[in-house]
Write a protein that holds these residues in place. Sequence first.
Motif, PDB file in Angstrom:
ATOM      1  N   GLN A  76      90.867 -37.259   3.697  1.00  0.00           N
ATOM      2  CA  GLN A  76      89.793 -36.897   4.610  1.00  0.00           C
ATOM      3  C   GLN A  76      89.173 -35.568   4.190  1.00  0.00           C
ATOM      4  OE1 GLN A  76      91.002 -36.336   8.651  1.00  0.00           O
ATOM      5  NE2 GLN A  76      88.917 -36.346   9.452  1.00  0.00           N
ATOM      6  N   LEU A  77      87.851 -35.530   4.150  1.00  0.00           N
ATOM      7  CA  LEU A  77      87.142 -34.306   3.817  1.00  0.00           C
ATOM      8  C   LEU A  77      86.718 -33.612   5.101  1.00  0.00           C
ATOM      9  CD1 LEU A  77      84.879 -35.529   0.874  1.00  0.00           C
ATOM     10  CD2 LEU A  77      87.038 -34.285   0.743  1.00  0.00           C
ATOM     11  N   LEU A  78      87.097 -32.365   5.220  1.00  0.00           N
ATOM     12  CA  LEU A  78      86.748 -31.597   6.405  1.00  0.00           C
ATOM     13  C   LEU A  78      85.593 -30.663   6.083  1.00  0.00           C
ATOM     14  CD1 LEU A  78      90.316 -30.683   7.710  1.00  0.00           C
ATOM     15  CD2 LEU A  78      88.858 -32.596   8.377  1.00  0.00           C
ATOM     16  N   GLY A  79      84.676 -30.542   6.979  1.00  0.00           N
ATOM     17  CA  GLY A  79      83.528 -29.663   6.775  1.00  0.00           C
ATOM     18  C   GLY A  79      82.807 -29.465   8.080  1.00  0.00           C
ATOM     19  N   ARG A  80      81.629 -28.962   7.994  1.00  0.00           N
ATOM     20  CA  ARG A  80      80.820 -28.760   9.188  1.00  0.00           C
ATOM     21  C   ARG A  80      79.359 -28.923   8.827  1.00  0.00           C
ATOM     22  NH1 ARG A  80      80.521 -22.213  10.309  1.00  0.00           N
ATOM     23  NH2 ARG A  80      80.599 -21.537   8.149  1.00  0.00           N
ATOM     24  N   THR A  81      78.570 -29.150   9.822  1.00  0.00           N
ATOM     25  CA  THR A  81      77.130 -29.251   9.623  1.00  0.00           C
ATOM     26  C   THR A  81      76.450 -28.140  10.409  1.00  0.00           C
ATOM     27  OG1 THR A  81      76.881 -30.758  11.503  1.00  0.00           O
ATOM     28  CG2 THR A  81      77.240 -31.750   9.334  1.00  0.00           C
ATOM     29  N   PHE A  82      75.283 -27.755   9.943  1.00  0.00           N
ATOM     30  CA  PHE A  82      74.495 -26.762  10.665  1.00  0.00           C
ATOM     31  C   PHE A  82      73.021 -27.050  10.411  1.00  0.00           C
ATOM     32  CE2 PHE A  82      75.574 -24.954   6.528  1.00  0.00           C
ATOM     33  CZ  PHE A  82      74.351 -24.503   6.051  1.00  0.00           C
ATOM     34  N   PRO A  83      72.151 -26.670  11.340  1.00  0.00           N
ATOM     35  CA  PRO A  83      70.728 -26.952  11.169  1.00  0.00           C
ATOM     36  C   PRO A  83      70.145 -26.158  10.010  1.00  0.00           C
ATOM     37  CG  PRO A  83      71.088 -25.522  13.062  1.00  0.00           C
ATOM     38  CD  PRO A  83      72.443 -25.978  12.606  1.00  0.00           C
ATOM     39  N   ALA A  84      69.286 -26.802   9.247  1.00  0.00           N
ATOM     40  CA  ALA A  84      68.616 -26.152   8.123  1.00  0.00           C
ATOM     41  C   ALA A  84      67.295 -26.861   7.875  1.00  0.00           C
ATOM     42  CB  ALA A  84      69.491 -26.211   6.866  1.00  0.00           C
ATOM     43  N   PRO A  85      66.317 -26.170   7.320  1.00  0.00           N
ATOM     44  CA  PRO A  85      65.045 -26.833   7.017  1.00  0.00           C
ATOM     45  C   PRO A  85      65.240 -27.987   6.045  1.00  0.00           C
ATOM     46  CG  PRO A  85      64.837 -24.437   6.851  1.00  0.00           C
ATOM     47  CD  PRO A  85      66.302 -24.733   6.971  1.00  0.00           C
ATOM     48  N   LEU A  86      64.452 -29.027   6.226  1.00  0.00           N
ATOM     49  CA  LEU A  86      64.483 -30.158   5.304  1.00  0.00           C
ATOM     50  C   LEU A  86      63.735 -29.839   4.015  1.00  0.00           C
ATOM     51  CD1 LEU A  86      63.736 -32.987   7.885  1.00  0.00           C
ATOM     52  CD2 LEU A  86      65.905 -32.621   6.695  1.00  0.00           C
ATOM     53  N   HIS A  87      62.849 -28.863   4.101  1.00  0.00           N
ATOM     54  CA  HIS A  87      62.001 -28.548   2.950  1.00  0.00           C
ATOM     55  C   HIS A  87      61.740 -27.044   2.925  1.00  0.00           C
ATOM     56  CE1 HIS A  87      58.789 -29.425  -0.040  1.00  0.00           C
ATOM     57  NE2 HIS A  87      58.208 -28.372   0.505  1.00  0.00           N
TER      58      HIS A  87
END
Length: 352
Positions: free
Chosen positions: A2-13
């Motif tokens: 299992q890969l553990l990580g996190r997501t966060f908002p960022a611009p698409l471009h």
Amino acid sequence: MQLLGRTFPAPLHVDISVGALSRLGAVVSDHRIAPDGRVAVILSTGSGRQFRSEIESQIPGAQFFELSNGSAVAADAIAEQLKDFSSVVGVGGGRVLDAAKYSAGKANLPMIAVATNLAHDGIASPVAILEHDGTRSSNGVPIPAAVIVDLELISRGPERFLSAGVGDVLSNLSAVADWELARDVIGESEDGLAVAMARTAATSLLHHPGTVRDLDFLNTLAQGLVLSGLAMAVAGNTRPCSGACHEISHAIDRLFPEKSAPHGEQVAVGALFATFVRGDDQLLHNMLAALRRHHMPVLPADLNLTDQEFAEAVEFAPRTRPDRFTILEHKNMDLAQSAQRVSEFVQLVETS
């Protein structure tokens, strides 16, 4: 595994380059950013207005709204008119982009930030600073879906509003030091990734030999501002880029609104003072050299403040962010103590 990580908002471009504005149409054609052709463009009546014809040629049918200031009232008024649109393009300096971010967020629409100056790190941050009743306040907003910085157009802008961005990014070094202090003294949780991004943004400018008239330096500055915004998105708050330096700036805005200078200038002097109080002589020397290289304010008098007025701002500063622990909260200085430290700071800077 299992890969553990996190997501966060960022611009698409993100496009930071010469000629970036000419590619705005391609960004708007990305259906993740602009689902259809119902695009509202919020322009400043200053630097943004001059690009209207260029934008009209790339986004046929766009409806334009002009914003003369970055007030909460103006942003709310525009937000009420966005219900028939699917995306927002904000074009202007920091105050207009902040108002556009706020308006788009309130209308639950994606927003494309087209910067016409680099005065502060709001171009890619989840924060909008709006004016209300003569003071500025910070508001949480969605991060822009896209960021466009046309370096050739930026380079034509007033030098003062480019240098101000240098001050805002360099102040990260003081803000990060405050966060580390809070970690060590009161056990506040620190986000290492956010710290790394904020510090990297600042150190990229600290010893850079260029000026705000050099495209290479402007590219580094713009990237630093975007990185600062992303650091805040990672942290989920402004902590990596806002410490005692910003508390002092907010206090100046609150106590002496008629003397308010560009945000980046105020936080630069605030960062210098906080670094002095912290006793970090090497960082103080390096920041002072960098700010002077860009003809930035380094003393209260450079902000049109007396030493006593600056001391009053220092004493008042912790009240602007009662939830934040910085070197000012740690020292807990009264007005007399603040005035003494300001006097010592001024003497040191004047003789350095």
